[in-house]
Design a protein around this motif. Structure first.
Motif, PDB file in Angstrom:
ATOM      1  N   VAL A 174     -29.413  48.281 -28.210  1.00 24.67           N
ATOM      2  CA  VAL A 174     -28.467  47.256 -28.600  1.00 24.67           C
ATOM      3  C   VAL A 174     -29.072  46.291 -29.743  1.00 24.67           C
ATOM      4  O   VAL A 174     -30.292  45.857 -29.710  1.00 24.67           O
ATOM      5  CB  VAL A 174     -27.811  46.300 -27.598  1.00 24.67           C
ATOM      6  CG1 VAL A 174     -28.743  45.487 -26.797  1.00 24.67           C
ATOM      7  CG2 VAL A 174     -26.809  45.430 -28.042  1.00 24.67           C
ATOM      8  N   THR A 210     -25.533  49.456 -22.590  1.00 22.39           N
ATOM      9  CA  THR A 210     -26.672  50.153 -23.423  1.00 22.39           C
ATOM     10  C   THR A 210     -27.811  50.101 -22.513  1.00 22.39           C
ATOM     11  O   THR A 210     -27.805  49.641 -21.222  1.00 22.39           O
ATOM     12  CB  THR A 210     -26.965  49.225 -24.408  1.00 22.39           C
ATOM     13  OG1 THR A 210     -27.295  47.849 -24.013  1.00 22.39           O
ATOM     14  CG2 THR A 210     -25.916  49.016 -25.601  1.00 22.39           C
ATOM     15  N   ARG A 218     -30.216  54.065 -25.688  1.00 23.84           N
ATOM     16  CA  ARG A 218     -29.034  53.160 -26.652  1.00 23.84           C
ATOM     17  C   ARG A 218     -29.639  51.879 -26.671  1.00 23.84           C
ATOM     18  O   ARG A 218     -29.897  51.061 -25.451  1.00 23.84           O
ATOM     19  CB  ARG A 218     -27.507  53.024 -25.939  1.00 23.84           C
ATOM     20  CG  ARG A 218     -26.836  54.547 -25.695  1.00 23.84           C
ATOM     21  CD  ARG A 218     -25.726  54.466 -24.954  1.00 23.84           C
ATOM     22  NE  ARG A 218     -26.697  54.081 -23.476  1.00 23.84           N
ATOM     23  CZ  ARG A 218     -25.772  54.040 -22.226  1.00 23.84           C
ATOM     24  NH1 ARG A 218     -24.462  53.668 -22.418  1.00 23.84           N
ATOM     25  NH2 ARG A 218     -26.359  53.400 -21.115  1.00 23.84           N
TER      26      ARG A 218
END
Length: 255
Positions: A146, A185, A144
């Motif tokens: 950001v 994240t 993930r």
């Protein structure tokens, strides 16, 4: 020399400035006027407190005049009084922050960040070098990354595509790094350019917690330079740093 009191001071000042901003925001008013007032209020508070509590130290603030005497100083506080001014002026947004960091010159003449705090006032929390959280162990099943809500750089999108990563939108730089530190994240990659005050406190906290923080080519991040422009950054869980740096090199060569 950095002391325990410096870590506490960074945390307390960031938290107090954040409360002032929350109080100001709670009174409402014109958005543009609110943003300008927020920048000024937080800067004036932090500058006054640092002048009173650390009178021998220099200060580099986004909202202040850049006194180049800092280049010869032993200790420099690098502050962003309101990181995410745009987000601060929008109702309901919590992804803005206050940054307070301390840079200290070493015996070799080089310097490093030694203390810092990122206050997230609208989220009711402060991340600091007083008690930084440890990074999670193991590699995530899906990365993930950001990114900016409005303008994720092409390099970031290309890296995400190569790794099959999910892009998670967020506001200010401090709020973005905070999502990495808290495990929401896995990495923050930015190649669009910004300034030392945008990242000094987030990097201080991330490093104290054991996270990787570097330029996107793996080079060391340097602070208290004559030109405070900082071209790019990578903050991530240490277990995936090599993977991300390799993907960045591949994506950069392909552009």
């Amino acid at each position: 020399m950095t002391t325990a009191d410096d870590h506490v001071l960074a945390r307390d000042l960031a938290e107090a400035a954040g409360q002032l901003l929350l109080d100001l925001r709670g009174r409402g008013g014109d958005r543009d006027a609110l943003r300008k007032s927020g920048d000024r209020l937080s800067h004036e508070f932090l500058a006054a407190e640092l002048a009173a509590r650390r009178p021998g130290d220099a200060v580099l603030s986004e909202e202040g005049i850049d006194d180049k005497a800092r280049l010869a100083a032993q200790r420099v506080w690098i502050v962003d009084p309101l990181d995410g001014t745009r987000e601060f002026g929008e109702d309901g947004r919590t992804d803005w922050a206050v940054h307070v960091a301390l840079w200290e010159r070493g015996g070799s003449g080089l310097g490093r960040l030694t203390a810092g705090a990122v206050a997230l006032p609208a989220q009711g929390r402060v991340l600091s070098t007083v008690s930084p959280p440890a990074p999670p162990g193991g590699a995530p099943t899906r990365l993930r990354l950001v990114v900016s809500r409005s303008r994720a750089p092409r390099l970031v999108r290309d890296v995400a595509g190569r790794l099959g990563a999910e892009l998670v939108p967020c506001g200010s730089a401090g709020a973005k790094v905070a999502t990495v530190i808290t495990g929401e994240t896995d990495a923050y990659l930015h190649a669009g350019g910004f300034y030392e005050w945008d990242t000094a406190a987030p990097v201080a906290v991330a490093r104290a917690a054991g996270y990787h923080a570097s330029r996107i080519d793996g080079a060391e991040l340097a602070y208290n330079r004559e030109d405070p422009l900082l071209p790019d950054i990578l903050v991530c869980r240490p277990v995936i740093a090599g993977l991300l740096l390799a993907a960045i090199r591949e994506a950069a060569h392909a552009i």
